[in-house]
Design an enzyme around this catalytic site. Sequence first.
Site, PDB file in Angstrom:
ATOM      1  N   ALA A   1     -49.739 -11.370 -39.534  1.00 48.68           N
ATOM      2  CA  ALA A   1     -50.735 -10.818 -38.610  1.00 48.68           C
ATOM      3  C   ALA A   1     -51.336 -11.917 -37.738  1.00 48.68           C
ATOM      4  O   ALA A   1     -51.528 -11.735 -36.530  1.00 48.68           O
ATOM      5  CB  ALA A   1     -51.836 -10.104 -39.392  1.00 48.68           C
TER       6      ALA A   1
ATOM      7  N   LYS B   1     -49.940 -14.838 -36.948  1.00 55.41           N
ATOM      8  CA  LYS B   1     -48.925 -15.344 -36.032  1.00 55.41           C
ATOM      9  C   LYS B   1     -48.608 -14.342 -34.927  1.00 55.41           C
ATOM     10  O   LYS B   1     -48.300 -14.723 -33.785  1.00 55.41           O
ATOM     11  CB  LYS B   1     -47.654 -15.715 -36.802  1.00 55.41           C
ATOM     12  CG  LYS B   1     -47.790 -16.955 -37.677  1.00 55.41           C
ATOM     13  CD  LYS B   1     -48.184 -18.180 -36.842  1.00 55.41           C
ATOM     14  CE  LYS B   1     -48.093 -19.471 -37.620  1.00 55.41           C
ATOM     15  NZ  LYS B   1     -48.527 -20.644 -36.820  1.00 55.41           N
TER      16      LYS B   1
ATOM     17  N   TYR C   1     -50.378 -13.935 -42.945  1.00 55.02           N
ATOM     18  CA  TYR C   1     -49.762 -14.943 -42.070  1.00 55.02           C
ATOM     19  C   TYR C   1     -49.074 -14.272 -40.887  1.00 55.02           C
ATOM     20  O   TYR C   1     -49.198 -14.719 -39.740  1.00 55.02           O
ATOM     21  CB  TYR C   1     -48.761 -15.746 -42.902  1.00 55.02           C
ATOM     22  CG  TYR C   1     -48.051 -16.861 -42.180  1.00 55.02           C
ATOM     23  CD1 TYR C   1     -48.690 -18.051 -41.863  1.00 55.02           C
ATOM     24  CD2 TYR C   1     -46.698 -16.743 -41.853  1.00 55.02           C
ATOM     25  CE1 TYR C   1     -48.020 -19.088 -41.230  1.00 55.02           C
ATOM     26  CE2 TYR C   1     -46.016 -17.772 -41.219  1.00 55.02           C
ATOM     27  CZ  TYR C   1     -46.686 -18.948 -40.909  1.00 55.02           C
ATOM     28  OH  TYR C   1     -46.003 -19.971 -40.280  1.00 55.02           O
TER      29      TYR C   1
END
Length: 295
Positions: free
Chosen positions: A178, A180, A176
């Site tokens: 990475a 975002k 998540y």
Amino acid sequence: MAPQDRIAQVSSHLNYPQGLLAGQVAIITGAGQGVGAEAARLFANEGAKVIVADLDAQKAEGVVKAINDAAPGRAIAVVGDVTDPAYPKKVVEKAAEFGNGKIHIIVNNAGYTWDGVIHKMSDKQWNTMLAVHATAPFRLVQAAAPYFRVKDGVQRVVVNISSTSGIHGNPGQANYAAGKAAMVGLSKTIAKEWGPQFGVRANTIAFGFVQTRLTAAKEAGAFITTPEGEKIALGIPTGQLSKKSGDGEKEQYPDIPLRRPASPTEAARSILGVVSPLFSYVNGQTIMVTGGRNM
């Protein structure tokens, strides 16, 4: 009176008579519930025509109905999976048709978590989060390029919704985080490529603790069903949520200077602010909406 209540009280005075987004056409992904649904409602109230893009047809149509019941012709739903390579083109085509050949705003908001520690994370967990939070936003922006690379002097804005996980990292969320983080780089690149000739602004909003199904107690049983039919549990384990310095309301969130999480409406207001003309000279930035956490 709390500041957020005062904002609601005076909001009708701010947009008189047409609204901050009068004449604008906006695509909001993940707009069937939570922050996305609130953003859709706020955008419509400010004069925009809104495309509610979501995987859940029932929820998307419910948001559209609520918007159009208040004033007709302001919203449509385009249902589908953001990771489907054909979906971005479908959304853009429907948006352009609804907007009489114009699209002005994209909010890449769709997303969810699929947590796991690094040494146990599966390839599917990793690849799915990158597909949802990095590839899908890129594809939508790319599909909308003909409607954004236009020299007509009209403002056009892309907002990518990130998270403090993408800025600071977070245990159990390598995938998540990475995805975002990728949204930050995407925003800055759009700003540099499309800003000089076409005046397109692109910014990232990194949310902290917002009260949604992603931050509720995991034991509450919220889940998302993938297009393949797999159910993924959402939320935060109660043991992590209960870490606080005391039992009083003001002690529940000691790492947030405002001592409270944001409501979905508060979070959506920050999106409205960034896409509005009030932020006309803010470009390529990552705006932290955290109540002061991690400052």
